[in-house]
Design a protein around this motif. Structure first.
Motif, PDB file in Angstrom:
ATOM      1  N   VAL B  49       0.853  -1.201   0.000  1.00 55.06           N
ATOM      2  CA  VAL B  49       0.000   0.000   0.000  1.00 55.06           C
ATOM      3  C   VAL B  49       0.883   1.244   0.000  1.00 55.06           C
ATOM      4  CG1 VAL B  49      -1.662   1.329   1.341  1.00 55.06           C
ATOM      5  CG2 VAL B  49      -1.916  -1.155   1.147  1.00 55.06           C
ATOM      6  N   LEU B  50       1.892   1.192   0.868  1.00 52.76           N
ATOM      7  CA  LEU B  50       2.813   2.315   0.994  1.00 52.76           C
ATOM      8  C   LEU B  50       3.451   2.670  -0.354  1.00 52.76           C
ATOM      9  CD1 LEU B  50       5.483   2.339   3.828  1.00 52.76           C
ATOM     10  CD2 LEU B  50       6.067   3.079   1.548  1.00 52.76           C
ATOM     11  N   GLU B  51       3.739   1.627  -1.113  1.00 55.19           N
ATOM     12  CA  GLU B  51       4.460   1.836  -2.353  1.00 55.19           C
ATOM     13  C   GLU B  51       3.518   2.223  -3.497  1.00 55.19           C
ATOM     14  OE1 GLU B  51       6.652  -1.637  -3.398  1.00 55.19           O
ATOM     15  OE2 GLU B  51       7.680  -0.664  -5.066  1.00 55.19           O
ATOM     16  N   LYS B  52       2.346   1.562  -3.515  1.00 53.27           N
ATOM     17  CA  LYS B  52       1.524   1.664  -4.711  1.00 53.27           C
ATOM     18  C   LYS B  52       0.388   2.674  -4.618  1.00 53.27           C
ATOM     19  CE  LYS B  52       3.562  -1.790  -6.926  1.00 53.27           C
ATOM     20  NZ  LYS B  52       3.388  -3.213  -6.569  1.00 53.27           N
ATOM     21  N   SER B  53      -0.038   2.975  -3.419  1.00 52.99           N
ATOM     22  CA  SER B  53      -1.236   3.808  -3.299  1.00 52.99           C
ATOM     23  C   SER B  53      -1.052   5.147  -4.000  1.00 52.99           C
ATOM     24  CB  SER B  53      -1.577   4.031  -1.832  1.00 52.99           C
ATOM     25  OG  SER B  53      -2.658   4.934  -1.743  1.00 52.99           O
ATOM     26  N   GLN B  54      -2.145   5.619  -4.556  1.00 56.76           N
ATOM     27  CA  GLN B  54      -2.102   6.901  -5.256  1.00 56.76           C
ATOM     28  C   GLN B  54      -2.292   8.055  -4.280  1.00 56.76           C
ATOM     29  OE1 GLN B  54      -1.408   6.925  -8.558  1.00 56.76           O
ATOM     30  NE2 GLN B  54      -1.223   4.706  -8.275  1.00 56.76           N
ATOM     31  N   ASP B  55      -2.819   7.690  -3.120  1.00 58.68           N
ATOM     32  CA  ASP B  55      -3.182   8.711  -2.141  1.00 58.68           C
ATOM     33  C   ASP B  55      -1.998   8.949  -1.182  1.00 58.68           C
ATOM     34  OD1 ASP B  55      -4.116  10.198  -0.081  1.00 58.68           O
ATOM     35  OD2 ASP B  55      -5.994   9.077   0.170  1.00 58.68           O
ATOM     36  N   GLU B  56      -1.446  10.143  -1.227  1.00 54.65           N
ATOM     37  CA  GLU B  56      -0.272  10.478  -0.425  1.00 54.65           C
ATOM     38  C   GLU B  56      -0.535  10.251   1.074  1.00 54.65           C
ATOM     39  OE1 GLU B  56       3.594  11.223  -0.351  1.00 54.65           O
ATOM     40  OE2 GLU B  56       2.358  11.014  -2.142  1.00 54.65           O
ATOM     41  N   VAL B  57      -1.740  10.653   1.513  1.00 55.89           N
ATOM     42  CA  VAL B  57      -2.081  10.526   2.931  1.00 55.89           C
ATOM     43  C   VAL B  57      -2.078   9.060   3.358  1.00 55.89           C
ATOM     44  CG1 VAL B  57      -3.844  11.006   4.648  1.00 55.89           C
ATOM     45  CG2 VAL B  57      -3.435  12.628   2.786  1.00 55.89           C
ATOM     46  N   ILE B  58      -2.636   8.204   2.510  1.00 51.95           N
ATOM     47  CA  ILE B  58      -2.660   6.766   2.824  1.00 51.95           C
ATOM     48  C   ILE B  58      -1.242   6.217   2.875  1.00 51.95           C
ATOM     49  CG2 ILE B  58      -3.282   4.510   1.851  1.00 51.95           C
ATOM     50  CD1 ILE B  58      -5.546   5.887   3.297  1.00 51.95           C
ATOM     51  N   ARG B  59      -0.406   6.700   1.993  1.00 48.02           N
ATOM     52  CA  ARG B  59       0.983   6.202   1.979  1.00 48.02           C
ATOM     53  C   ARG B  59       1.671   6.525   3.301  1.00 48.02           C
ATOM     54  NH1 ARG B  59       4.318   7.835  -3.083  1.00 48.02           N
ATOM     55  NH2 ARG B  59       5.613   6.165  -2.256  1.00 48.02           N
ATOM     56  N   VAL B  60       1.520   7.760   3.745  1.00 50.34           N
ATOM     57  CA  VAL B  60       2.150   8.144   5.010  1.00 50.34           C
ATOM     58  C   VAL B  60       1.553   7.339   6.163  1.00 50.34           C
ATOM     59  CG1 VAL B  60       2.511  10.025   6.656  1.00 50.34           C
ATOM     60  CG2 VAL B  60       2.680  10.468   4.200  1.00 50.34           C
ATOM     61  N   CYS B  61       0.240   7.185   6.107  1.00 48.79           N
ATOM     62  CA  CYS B  61      -0.441   6.427   7.151  1.00 48.79           C
ATOM     63  C   CYS B  61       0.076   4.993   7.193  1.00 48.79           C
ATOM     64  CB  CYS B  61      -1.941   6.458   6.883  1.00 48.79           C
ATOM     65  SG  CYS B  61      -2.883   5.480   8.033  1.00 48.79           S
ATOM     66  N   ALA B  62       0.265   4.392   6.027  1.00 47.69           N
ATOM     67  CA  ALA B  62       0.797   3.029   5.963  1.00 47.69           C
ATOM     68  C   ALA B  62       2.207   2.986   6.537  1.00 47.69           C
ATOM     69  CB  ALA B  62       0.789   2.532   4.517  1.00 47.69           C
ATOM     70  N   ALA B  63       3.001   4.039   6.256  1.00 49.45           N
ATOM     71  CA  ALA B  63       4.382   4.076   6.751  1.00 49.45           C
ATOM     72  C   ALA B  63       4.403   4.126   8.277  1.00 49.45           C
ATOM     73  CB  ALA B  63       5.120   5.282   6.166  1.00 49.45           C
ATOM     74  N   VAL B  64       3.552   4.989   8.835  1.00 39.80           N
ATOM     75  CA  VAL B  64       3.507   5.111  10.298  1.00 39.80           C
ATOM     76  C   VAL B  64       3.030   3.801  10.920  1.00 39.80           C
ATOM     77  CG1 VAL B  64       2.409   6.302  12.217  1.00 39.80           C
ATOM     78  CG2 VAL B  64       3.127   7.599  10.203  1.00 39.80           C
ATOM     79  N   THR B  65       1.960   3.240  10.323  1.00 41.83           N
ATOM     80  CA  THR B  65       1.440   1.976  10.836  1.00 41.83           C
ATOM     81  C   THR B  65       2.504   0.886  10.772  1.00 41.83           C
ATOM     82  OG1 THR B  65      -0.684   2.651   9.921  1.00 41.83           O
ATOM     83  CG2 THR B  65      -0.508   0.376  10.664  1.00 41.83           C
ATOM     84  N   PHE B  66       3.252   0.878   9.681  1.00 35.88           N
ATOM     85  CA  PHE B  66       4.307  -0.118   9.520  1.00 35.88           C
ATOM     86  C   PHE B  66       5.370   0.042  10.599  1.00 35.88           C
ATOM     87  CE2 PHE B  66       8.446  -1.403   7.806  1.00 35.88           C
ATOM     88  CZ  PHE B  66       8.179  -2.740   7.520  1.00 35.88           C
ATOM     89  N   LYS B  67       5.787   1.293  10.815  1.00 33.39           N
ATOM     90  CA  LYS B  67       6.839   1.517  11.819  1.00 33.39           C
ATOM     91  C   LYS B  67       6.368   1.055  13.195  1.00 33.39           C
ATOM     92  CE  LYS B  67       7.584   5.173  14.132  1.00 33.39           C
ATOM     93  NZ  LYS B  67       7.758   6.603  14.418  1.00 33.39           N
ATOM     94  N   ASN B  68       5.135   1.403  13.541  1.00 28.96           N
ATOM     95  CA  ASN B  68       4.632   1.005  14.857  1.00 28.96           C
ATOM     96  C   ASN B  68       4.508  -0.509  14.977  1.00 28.96           C
ATOM     97  OD1 ASN B  68       4.547   3.588  15.821  1.00 28.96           O
ATOM     98  ND2 ASN B  68       2.458   3.931  15.051  1.00 28.96           N
TER      99      ASN B  68
END
Lengths: 520, 957
Positions: B49-68
């Motif tokens: 999702v982080l890599e492919k999503s078109q939505d910048e907000v979702i990408r950041v959200c996925a990154a934060v979720t991943f880190k946690n």
């Protein structure tokens, strides 16, 4: 408190005789990973013979070039000569090889090996009929063996060891000396070749050459090789070998030549760098007074290994330390603590730290012999490595010393000095200092002088620094700092154990479980 | 969980929901994600999702979720299941570096954090190719990528700065050095070259300079543990470039922001740290470079402005000079008079100047200003660093430095004199300079304790300080007035008494000033002066000397509390307390007025207690008022109760937790003053004091026990006659308290009072239970503290009820119990009892057991008789020095632990030690001798066994 966090290598290597871990002595750890360059003052493990022989002509341009092409041609020529049958050509080839291997920079060790020359060189060692050839071959092999472990391995695997041992007995002094040298390089490679040499009987063969009429130059090489036979741990050289060599090493320690003295001292330092049984063997020879005498020498090359040996010995048992004290080491140390070289100061402080880890009688001797003033000086003005050792001395002293002794140390200014060092950029040192501060507070508690000590610590800016350490990233440090602050500079919390029944308005009084028998 | 579009879609939807503020939507989504995170492929889905999503907000959200997710799950804890499947772990490690480096900055930071969390567990063994993968990217030429690598490396390596040396750690560092040091050095050089190439391109420069800062940080981490061979060999490259960077300036990189440090400042600051590290730890190797750095850093200081954004850089730079100048072998770098002058003039003096930021704080944020200036939370301020440098220089150059500064101080004072209105800051700097120069050692309690002998503090006081204090317009030049007041406080131990006495009325006048800092300092100074001790440990300033100013002092202090901004000023309240304590009887005439004001204040602050120190001193002042007034006339206690009880009732009814312990202490103090029986107003409260809820708060326990003891002392018979039904509840409190290791001594205080004060009949039915409870506790968790209290109690019981009663009740609980207690507890432990009264109780009690208990003479207990006597003699022989002289009983508040903990002990509500035996036995040794004599007369031949254990000498009195 800090104590529990100090269980690293150093602590576990402190001498432990029915004491808490903090009071144990330090041991050097050979297997320790190092980030630094190898120490400059240490003696060298392997040496190349690059001296030119007497009336020899200067190196020709082709021998002194880094041009691969030229070298490769030269080597081809050597191979041709050496593999031929003509003695003259053999000598010539061998000499050319020796010259290449004696260049100041980038000697082509690998190329010579890869040219397959070693087999012939080893063979030449047995040519008693041609001493020149023997000599040139021995020299070449010496220099090959002076390289990396791989280079040395090549020499050994070509069967050079028995040949060199045989050459020790050569009537030609220069050949025998070259053999001594080559064997020194092989011994210096590590414990396994060292023990291999010992198994081949190298020790009696070497000692046979140790005669009063041997020239100094020869004796220097011999001493160095003996020292390499004492060197290295994991495993140590076996006791029987040590016993064989020790009388001669002791004898060499009374020589007047500085270089011989230096290597003999290094040998002693290797032999004492081990468990207490190893130290005992050395002490029993009665060499301690001489070692202490050597501490007073001018030459750094002698003082360094002598001090290292003494440092090793005082890291032994209380009895061994006492033997060193009885030999007068405490009168020699103050001067070394004020030595212009910081490396000497550091080693001296290390020795003091180990003596300070002993029983309070030995600590008392530190006081009597006036070691506290130079120790505090080192804490204040030494270079960082020295300060670090001096801090250990303070921590050991304060954990083993009597209350009076601790008070005395504080009066000498040690507390203020270590508080200043709380700014050190070295985590362990900071923790060790916190431990020392805690020890001083424990002494103050016994005297009922905690308040006074708190004021003193605050006055010299120590409280600020300890408070600051409560933000340290290292858990052990911040916990130790916090513990000090909580215990001495503020107040305390609470705990709970059993419970009592309660209603809204009352606790219910009454004991349960009446059947139980009491037995205290 | 398969890696398919459906799952990706679902995951995206849930991620979206976690961003919705409404908890009704957000919470379930978060819960759902947590519930599925244990599934294989979950992290891979997130990364997709982080890599492919078109939505910048979702990408950041996925990154934060991943880190946690990584933070919670990556570590493998022994004996716990592996929370991430091995294929997932491998896949993450294979892709994350690349993903991080190709992501936009916001995502890059999250992934970089994730990498360092993984690295902390897996690097180097389980992630051997991480470093090489990172290093290869140095060649990419793309500084967005390079900075990503550097940032990740920094978070991986920064632990080298604080971890202990170990073979494991050093092996890792060695490995890092082998792969990383050379490429890092090349990158460093290349970046510096690029800075020249792009010298005019501000955007490029910004990226390059952030790289340089990161590289410098990595240098610090890699060089922290020891000097690596590689860096020793490459010292020339690094140090020459560091040196050049320090001296470099680029207009393009200068920022307009006054507060926030810019890239240049950050980089130079880090380089100062690097140089300081080398200077401290690798002195020998660094020596050739050091002089250059000293010059560069000093030039840097001379040319750096006063703006706040330079503060960190400047204080780092000054600290570097401070640490170098006190090392003996660098002395020569500083000893030239011109150098010293220049450092003093251009580095120290400018950084001591009062800046506009200070001025703003002085006016608008007095509280913070005071904390920084007075309490020393100024650790990284410029002024503090400049002071440290002065102190460092004074180690070798005290004379010359003092000389240079004296000249400076004079010229600044001359400037000031020319036009005070404009040049007042010059005088401020002069005073600051004198203070920092003169202070060699300092504590909160005493001020300066060691001063530079070359500075004439008294002369300066007379010529420059007193003038300001005496100036008729107290509100003019508030900063200078505050300086003058602080000067008195700082050097109070150095100034002669006459000068302090001269200052006192002036300080009193300054309590009236408008400036908060100014009147706070005046209050604080007075408070400090009043604590000073003279001969015989009496206060230096006597009440008689204060007599002319007493009224003014009290008036002004209370008026100061009315100045806006100071209504809960703890310094003023502390000064009130200290004035009461100093003036003693002299305050009695004023109390009727003052108590009203204090009570009113109490009422106000109890609505919302926010300043714990203010409140504490308020209660202390109340106690002092009561104590001092009632000492002169006990009957006035009633008027205090009348004034205080309404407020107290309100506090108790509203359960103002912070104040309840104080109220109990003041009530104890009041109750103890009563001479006749307990007033009914107190009895009405009695049942409420036994409520369990009150006792659950640990802060209430000591004052409540104290209050119950006062109840028992004054009203035991009243309780027995009118509130006998409350006795089980009272004993319930005792039971609750002895169950706790922390509070058991409090339980014994209560029990001792019960046994001592209650009529025996009223507690007969509970006696056996009491002992059973004590034995249970002894059995289950025996601590030294408990045993000591237990010994005191059983001996008190023995004194009160007799030895026979003690023996019978023990043996009634269990056969042979008495012998067991004597043998296992009394004999071995009695020496531990501390405290004069406690020892006396034990001595008298044991004497009774020895001489008044037939069972000790006639049964199998007889064998214990001699050991018990020996234990008693041991108790006599112990050095007994726990006595507290009467006049020292109410110790200085600084020495009283407790006013920050839940239990806020009031020093001035203190209770005198109570001796339940009192004059009945003055000397327990004589009692023992007499009792033994009586025994030997009564039973001739029995005591002869003692001939060899007891001699006259043992009983010397």
């Amino acid at each position: 408190m800090p104590t529990e966090n100090l269980c690293d290598k150093r602590m576990s290597k402190f001498k432990n005789k029915g004491k808490e871990p903090t009071k144990m002595r330090d041991r050097r750890i050979a297997e320790c990973v190092e980030l630094r360059k190898a120490h400059k003052v240490e003696s060298i493990m392997k040496r190349r013979n690059i001296s030119s022989v007497g009336d020899e002509e200067p190196l020709s341009p082709c021998e002194n070039t880094d041009n691969k092409q030229v070298i490769s041609e030269t080597i081809q020529e050597i191979v041709a000569n050496v593999n031929g049958d003509c003695p003259e050509k053999q000598r010539q080839g061998c000499q050319a090889a020796r010259k290449l291997l004696s260049r100041e920079r980038n000697p082509p060790l690998k190329e010579i090996i890869e040219a397959g020359l070693l087999t012939r060189f080893v063979e030449f060692l047995g040519r008693n009929d041609d001493p020149t050839l023997q000599f040139e071959a021995a020299w070449s092999l010496t220099n090959v063996a002076s390289g990396t472990s791989w280079h040395t391995q090549q020499v050994v695997e070509h069967g050079a060891v028995p040949a060199f041992i045989a050459l020790l007995a050569s009537p030609m002094l220069n050949i025998s000396e070259q053999a001594v040298w080559a064997l020194g390089n092989i011994a210096g490679d590590g414990p396994s070749y060292r023990d291999g040499l010992i198994d081949c009987g190298v020790i009696p063969a070497l000692l046979a050459r140790l005669t009063p009429d041997a020239p100094v130059g020869y004796l220097r090489n011999l001493t160095w090789t003996l020292s390499n036979l004492c060197r290295n741990k994991n495993p140590f050289p076996r006791f029987s070998a040590v016993q064989q060599m020790l009388p001669s090493i002791i004898q060499l320690l009374h020589h007047s030549d500085k270089s011989i003295l230096s290597d003999a001292c290094w040998a002693i330092s290797y032999l004492t760098d081990g468990p207490n049984e190893r130290i005992d063997v050395v002490i029993k020879t009665g060499i301690l007074p001489r070692l202490v005498e050597l501490l007073g020498f001018e030459e750094l090359t002698v003082v360094t290994p002598a001090l290292r040996s003494i440092g090793n010995i005082v890291s032994g048992s209380d009895l061994q330390t006492q033997a060193a004290i009885d030999a007068g080491v405490l009168s020699a140390l103050p001067q070394l603590m004020r030595h212009p070289k910081s490396s000497v100061q550091k080693e001296a402080a290390w020795a003091v730290s180990n003596i300070a880890a002993g029983p309070c009688q030995q600590i008392q001797q530190l006081i009597t012999c006036g070691l506290l003033a130079p120790l505090v000086d080192l804490l204040r003005n030494g270079d960082f490595k020295t300060q670090r050792e001096a801090v250990w001395a303070v921590t050991n002293y304060t954990s083993g010393g009597t209350v009076d002794q601790v008070v005395h140390l504080v009066k000498c200014g040690a507390l203020e000095a270590i508080l200043n060092l709380l700014q050190a950029k070295d985590t362990k040192t900071v923790l060790v200092i916190l431990d020392a501060i805690n020890n001083v507070f424990l002494a103050a508690e016994k005297l009922g002088e905690v308040d006074k000590l708190c004021l003193l610590v605050e006055e010299v800016g120590g409280l600020d620094r300890i408070e600051f350490l409560q933000n340290h990233e290292n858990n052990a440090i911040y916990r130790a700092a916090q513990a000090l602050i909580e215990k001495y500079f503020s107040e305390d919390g609470d705990d709970q154990c059993l419970t009592t029944e309660a209603t809204d308005s009352n606790f219910v009084f009454g004991a349960s479980d009446l059947q139980k028998r009491f037995d205290f | 969980m398969e890696l398919n579009d459906g799952n990706l879609q679902t995951l995206t939807e849930y991620l979206q929901k976690t961003l919705i503020p409404d908890p009704a939507v957000r919470r379930p989504a978060e819960k759902f994600l947590e519930s599925v995170e244990g599934n294989q492929n979950y992290p891979i889905l997130l990364l997709t999702v982080l890599e492919k999503s078109q939505d910048e907000v979702i990408r950041v959200c996925a990154a934060v979720t991943f880190k946690n997710y990584i933070k919670r799950n990556w570590r493998i804890v022994e004996d716990e299941p592996n929370k991430i499947s091995d294929p997932d772990r491998t896949a993450i490690k294979a892709n994350i570096v690349n993903l991080m480096l190709t992501s936009p900055e916001q995502i890059q930071k999250q992934l970089s954090d994730a990498i360092s969390i993984i690295g902390r567990e897996d690097f180097p063994q389980k992630w051997p190719d991480l470093l090489t993968e990172m290093v290869t990217r140095f060649q990419s030429g793309d500084f967005h990528i390079i900075n990503g690598v550097l940032r990740t490396a920094h978070s991986l390596f920064k632990r080298y700065r604080h971890e202990f040396k170990s073979n494991e750690l050093w092996s890792e560092i060695k490995l890092v050095l082998d792969t990383f040091a050379q490429p890092l050095t090349e990158l460093f050089k290349a970046t510096i070259d690029l800075c020249q190439t792009h010298a005019t391109d501000v955007n490029a420069l910004k990226v390059l300079f952030s790289s340089l800062t990161l590289i410098s940080k990595l240098f610090y981490s890699l060089n922290f543990q020891d000097l690596p061979e590689f860096f020793e060999d490459n010292m020339e490259t690094w140090m020459t470039n560091f040196h050049n960077l320090l001296t470099l300036d680029n207009k393009l990189l200068q920022t307009d922001d006054e507060e926030e440090a810019g890239l240049l400042e950050l980089l130079k600051s880090q380089i100062c740290d690097n140089a300081a590290l080398y200077a401290q730890k690798y002195d020998e190797e660094f020596q050739p470079y050091l002089p250059r750095f000293v010059t560069a850093i000093w030039n840097l200081l001379v040319t750096t402005g006063q703006e706040v954004k330079y503060d960190l850089l400047v204080s780092n730079a000054i600290q570097f000079l401070a640490s170098v100048c006190e090392r003996p072998h660098y002395k020569h770098l500083f000893e030239d008079q011109n150098v010293l002058t220049s450092i003093c003039e251009k580095v120290i003096v400018p950084n001591m100047e009062f800046r506009s930021a200070d001025e703003e704080a002085f006016e608008d944020n007095a509280e913070e200003y005071i904390i920084r200036d007075l309490e020393g939370s100024d650790i990284d301020t410029r002024r503090r660093a400049a002071c440290d440098l002065v102190r460092g220089l004074c180690k070798f150059f005290e004379g010359p430095v003092t000389g240079i500064f004296s000249g400076y101080v004079n010229s600044m004072l001359t400037e000031y004199a020319k036009n005070p209105g404009v040049n007042w800051k010059h005088k401020d700097a002069a005073i600051y300079l004198v203070t920092s120069l003169a202070s060699k050692a300092q504590t909160q309690k005493h001020g300066i304790t060691q001063a530079n002998e070359l500075v004439n503090l008294c002369e300066f006081f007379v010529n420059h300080i007193l003038v300001d204090l005496k100036s008729p317009n107290v509100n003019e030049f508030p900063v200078l007035k505050a300086d003058a007041i602080k000067y008195v406080m700082t050097f109070r131990s150095q100034l002669p008494k006459e000068q302090l006495l001269e200052a006192v009325p002036l300080l009193v006048a300054h309590l009236q000033t408008e400036s908060i800092v100014q009147h706070t300092y005046a209050a604080h100074s007075l408070e400090r002066l009043f604590t000073m001790r003279g001969a015989n440990n009496a206060t230096l300033i006597t009440p008689a000397e204060m007599a002319p100013f007493t009224e003014q002092l009290l008036n002004n202090l209370f008026k100061a509390l009315a100045i806006p901004g100071s209504s809960e000023n703890e310094y003023i309240m502390k000064a009130i307390m200290r004035s009461f304590s100093l003036l003693q009887d002299a305050i009695v005439p004023y109390i009727p007025t003052l108590i009203g004001q204090l009570t009113h204040k109490l009422l106000l602050v109890s609505k919302n207690p926010s300043k714990p120190h203010f409140n504490h001193y308020l209660f202390e002042s109340l106690c002092l008022s009561i104590r001092i007034t009632c000492k002169a006339n006990r009957d006035t206690v009633g008027s205090f109760e009348e004034a205080l009880f309404p407020v107290f009732t309100e506090i108790l009814q509203n359960d103002v937790q912070e104040f309840v312990p104080y109220v109990f202490q003041v009530m104890s103090l009041l109750l103890e003053i009563h001479t006749s029986s307990i007033p009914s107003s107190y009895m009405a409260l009695f049942p409420h004091l036994l409520q369990p809820a009150l006792w659950e708060r640990t802060g209430n326990i000591p004052p409540l026990v104290r209050l119950l003891q006062a109840y028992l002392e004054k009203g035991a018979t009243t309780i027995a006659s009118t509130a006998a039904d409350k006795i089980p509840g009272l004993l319930g409190v005792f039971q609750k308290l002895i169950a706790s290791k922390a509070n058991d001594h409090q339980g014994f205080y209560l029990l001792n009072s019960i046994v001592e004060q209650m009529p025996p009949d009223s507690i007969t039915q509970y006696r056996k239970q009491i002992f059973i409870l004590l034995f249970q506790r002894l059995q289950s968790s025996k601590t030294t503290k408990f045993v000591k209290s237990f010994l005191v109690f059983i001996n008190l019981y023995c004194v009160k009820y007799g030895a026979i009663a003690l023996q019978e009740i023990f043996d009634g609980i269990q056969p042979k119990m008495f012998g067991m207690v004597v043998e296992k507890i009394i004999i071995p432990e009695v020496q531990k009892v501390s405290g004069q009264v406690e020892k006396k109780i034990c001595a008298v009690g044991i004497t009774k057991i020895l001489t008044e208990c037939p069972a000790m003479m006639d049964t199998e207990y007889t064998k214990l008789w001699t050991p018990l006597l020996q234990a008693l003699i041991g108790l006599f022989e112990l050095p007994e020095d726990d006595s507290i002289p009467d006049d020292e009983h109410f110790i200085d508040i600084e020495d009283t632990p407790g006013y920050q903990t839940a239990f806020s002990q009031l020093a001035f509500a203190g209770k005198k030690e109570h001796d339940p035996i009192g004059d009945a036995v003055n000397n327990p040794k004589i009692l023992l001798a007499q009792s033994l004599h009586k025994l030997s007369t009564a039973c001739p031949g029995r005591v002869s066994i003692t001939h060899n254990v007891i001699t006259k000498n043992d009983l010397r009195t």
